[in-house]
Design a protein around this motif. Structure first.
Motif, short mmCIF file in Angstrom:
data_model
loop_
_atom_site.label_atom_id
_atom_site.label_comp_id
_atom_site.label_asym_id
_atom_site.label_seq_id
_atom_site.Cartn_x
_atom_site.Cartn_y
_atom_site.Cartn_z
N VAL A 153 31.92 66.10 -37.17
CA VAL A 153 30.67 66.01 -36.27
C VAL A 153 29.45 65.62 -37.47
CG1 VAL A 153 28.61 67.77 -35.31
CG2 VAL A 153 31.10 67.74 -34.66
N VAL A 154 28.66 64.82 -37.27
CA VAL A 154 27.84 64.32 -38.29
C VAL A 154 26.29 64.70 -37.81
CG1 VAL A 154 26.69 62.29 -39.27
CG2 VAL A 154 29.15 62.34 -38.62
N GLY A 155 26.06 66.00 -38.58
CA GLY A 155 24.53 66.56 -38.18
C GLY A 155 25.03 67.83 -37.54
N LEU A 156 25.11 68.77 -38.01
CA LEU A 156 25.56 70.00 -37.42
C LEU A 156 24.15 70.85 -37.17
CD1 LEU A 156 28.37 71.29 -36.51
CD2 LEU A 156 27.86 73.05 -38.50
N GLY A 157 23.38 70.26 -36.28
CA GLY A 157 22.41 71.18 -35.84
C GLY A 157 22.59 71.79 -34.43
N ALA A 158 21.34 71.85 -33.74
CA ALA A 158 21.80 72.81 -32.70
C ALA A 158 22.59 72.06 -31.52
CB ALA A 158 20.43 73.06 -31.75
N SER A 159 22.50 70.66 -31.38
CA SER A 159 23.36 69.98 -30.56
C SER A 159 24.74 69.81 -31.10
CB SER A 159 22.69 68.49 -30.27
OG SER A 159 23.45 67.65 -29.54
N PHE A 177 29.68 66.97 -41.44
CA PHE A 177 28.82 66.53 -42.55
C PHE A 177 27.37 66.77 -42.16
CE2 PHE A 177 25.62 63.47 -44.22
CZ PHE A 177 25.83 63.78 -45.45
N SER A 178 26.79 67.58 -43.11
CA SER A 178 25.02 67.75 -42.94
C SER A 178 24.64 67.98 -44.13
CB SER A 178 25.31 69.23 -42.13
OG SER A 178 23.95 69.58 -41.64
N ARG A 179 23.12 67.98 -44.28
CA ARG A 179 22.56 68.30 -45.50
C ARG A 179 22.96 69.19 -46.57
NH1 ARG A 179 16.58 68.06 -42.68
NH2 ARG A 179 16.44 65.92 -41.98
N SER A 180 23.45 70.26 -46.06
CA SER A 180 24.05 71.15 -46.83
C SER A 180 25.22 72.06 -45.91
CB SER A 180 22.94 72.36 -47.21
OG SER A 180 22.48 72.79 -46.16
N GLU A 181 26.12 72.81 -46.83
CA GLU A 181 26.85 73.65 -45.85
C GLU A 181 26.44 74.71 -45.35
OE1 GLU A 181 31.18 75.78 -46.93
OE2 GLU A 181 29.87 75.24 -48.41
N LYS A 182 26.98 75.04 -44.03
CA LYS A 182 26.38 76.19 -43.22
C LYS A 182 27.10 77.40 -43.25
CE LYS A 182 23.68 72.86 -40.56
NZ LYS A 182 22.37 73.12 -40.72
N ILE A 183 26.83 78.36 -43.57
CA ILE A 183 27.44 79.65 -43.64
C ILE A 183 28.22 79.87 -42.40
CG2 ILE A 183 27.43 82.00 -44.49
CD1 ILE A 183 26.89 80.14 -46.54
N GLU A 184 27.32 80.16 -41.23
CA GLU A 184 28.02 80.46 -39.99
C GLU A 184 28.98 79.37 -39.65
OE1 GLU A 184 27.40 83.16 -38.23
OE2 GLU A 184 26.21 83.62 -39.96
N ALA A 185 28.74 78.10 -39.94
CA ALA A 185 29.98 77.03 -39.68
C ALA A 185 31.29 77.51 -40.38
CB ALA A 185 29.50 75.73 -40.05
N ARG A 186 31.14 78.17 -41.64
CA ARG A 186 32.20 78.13 -42.49
C ARG A 186 32.98 79.46 -41.98
NH1 ARG A 186 31.12 80.59 -48.40
NH2 ARG A 186 30.16 78.48 -48.63
N LYS A 188 33.07 80.36 -38.77
CA LYS A 188 33.84 79.80 -37.78
C LYS A 188 35.30 78.79 -38.08
CE LYS A 188 29.62 79.62 -34.87
NZ LYS A 188 28.73 78.87 -34.17
N GLY A 189 35.36 78.43 -39.36
CA GLY A 189 36.52 77.76 -39.78
C GLY A 189 36.38 76.11 -39.90
N TYR A 190 34.97 75.76 -39.59
CA TYR A 190 34.47 74.44 -39.76
C TYR A 190 34.70 74.02 -41.09
CZ TYR A 190 32.98 75.66 -35.10
OH TYR A 190 32.68 75.83 -33.85
N HIS A 191 34.95 72.92 -41.44
CA HIS A 191 35.29 72.37 -43.00
C HIS A 191 33.89 71.50 -43.20
CE1 HIS A 191 39.07 74.16 -43.12
NE2 HIS A 191 39.49 73.53 -41.87
N TYR A 192 33.43 71.78 -44.21
CA TYR A 192 32.12 71.07 -44.87
C TYR A 192 32.60 69.78 -45.67
CZ TYR A 192 27.70 69.79 -47.15
OH TYR A 192 26.65 69.17 -47.77
N LYS A 193 32.55 68.63 -45.59
CA LYS A 193 33.21 67.41 -46.19
C LYS A 193 32.08 66.39 -46.54
CE LYS A 193 37.78 68.23 -44.43
NZ LYS A 193 38.95 67.41 -43.82
N ALA A 194 32.24 65.55 -47.55
CA ALA A 194 31.46 64.37 -47.49
C ALA A 194 31.44 63.38 -46.28
CB ALA A 194 31.82 63.80 -48.91
#
Length: 306
Positions: A153-159, A177-186, A188-194
């Motif tokens: 997912v590129v852009g982890l906003g509301a949508s 990928f988002s502007r910064s890592e999101k704690i709630e996403a972490r 949930k087990g989502y992986h923040y990457k370049a």
């Protein structure tokens, strides 16, 4: 509560009948137009001496129009407002004149998530027909579940968040990928990457960016590679047009958009591997109700403060 002297709805707003009728509560005079203004001059004429205007996403309210509306105090965007750069109102010009601009967020995202899940399920199982009218072959060769599907997912906003949550529910592996890592996403087990990692490692990529935000250039499409599924659910293309054309010319790649605004190039719509519904999947009765409630809330808030 104070009232506006004159409130003008510059174009169709997609409000419910109940909400549109309630506009009379907030102004001595209400004028509602049922067509989109064809020029700045027509917009100036419609505004006239109004001290409040409402508009949707189909028109642009620029500096010239704002400067030609001497009584204007309030502009209500009946559409998404994420940043001045992506807005269809010149917010900075309005601010210089002390005109308040409000917008809304997160009213049509549920329909977007349903659209992405629906299309992926049809592809994986081989439901329905392709654009040539032939029975669809499952994308992986045999019918498959979403379970284990690598989704970026590129852009982890509301949508984007709703899309990630929906696909994760069915067992997809989510990176983003988002502007910064999101704690709630972490959590949930989502992986923040370049960005390039998300693109190269995902089988399906969903671009969920703000309007007028472009992140996909030639290098990014090179990282994405082939035999991939790409969704764009934003209000404008997430890519450089030439880079996208080269990528989508490979028949192994599939591109999905709900609207021509998201696709960005009408010439692509007839390609056999481009699927464009040409209808906004966020335009549901539930979305119009959420939109209406938020527009009225903004009106009440402004009048309550002034």
């Amino acid at each position: 509560m104070k009232k506006f002297k004159k409130l003008v709805a510059l174009e169709p707003l997609n409000l419910t009948g109940r909400a549109e009728e309630s506009l009379k509560t907030y102004a001595d005079e209400v004028v509602v137009y049922d067509s989109i203004p064809g020029s700045d001059q027509e917009m100036i004429r419609r505004i006239g001496e109004a001290d409040a205007v409402l508009l949707s996403y189909t028109s642009y309210l620029g500096k010239e129009v704002i400067n030609s509306a001497p009584a204007l105090k309030y502009i209500g965007m009946c559409c998404s407002l994420y940043s001045p750069e992506s807005a269809n109102v010149d917010i900075r010009a309005a601010g210089e004149l002390g005109i308040e601009v409000t917008g809304i967020r997160d009213y049509g995202d549920e329909g977007v998530a349903e659209y992405v899940v629906s299309e992926i399920i049809q592809l994986l199982h081989g439901f329905g027909e392709n654009k040539q009218g032939e029975k669809r072959i499952p994308w992986l060769g045999i019918p498959s579940e979403i379970t284990g599907l690598k989704v970026g997912v590129v852009g982890l906003g509301a949508s984007g968040g709703l899309i990630a949550d929906a696909l994760s529910f069915f067992g997809a592996e989510i990176s983003y990928f988002s502007r910064s890592e999101k704690i709630e996403a972490r959590k949930k087990g989502y992986h923040y990457k370049a960005l390039k990692e998300v693109l190269s490692e995902s089988q399906v990529v969903c671009c969920c960016l703000n309007k007028n935000t472009v992140l996909m250039y030639q290098e990014e499409f090179d990282a994405l590679g082939n035999n991939k599924i790409l969704f764009n659910t934003g209000l404008s293309p997430a890519w450089d047009k030439n880079a996208l054309k080269e990528w989508v010319s490979n028949s192994e790649n599939l591109l999905y958009c709900d609207t021509l605004l998201a696709l960005g190039d009408e010439d692509l719509i007839d390609l056999p591997n481009v699927y464009c519904q040409n209808v906004s999947v966020g335009r549901t009765i539930q979305a119009f109700e959420r939109l209406s409630d938020k527009v009225i809330h903004n009106l009440q808030g402004y009048l309550g403060r002034n």
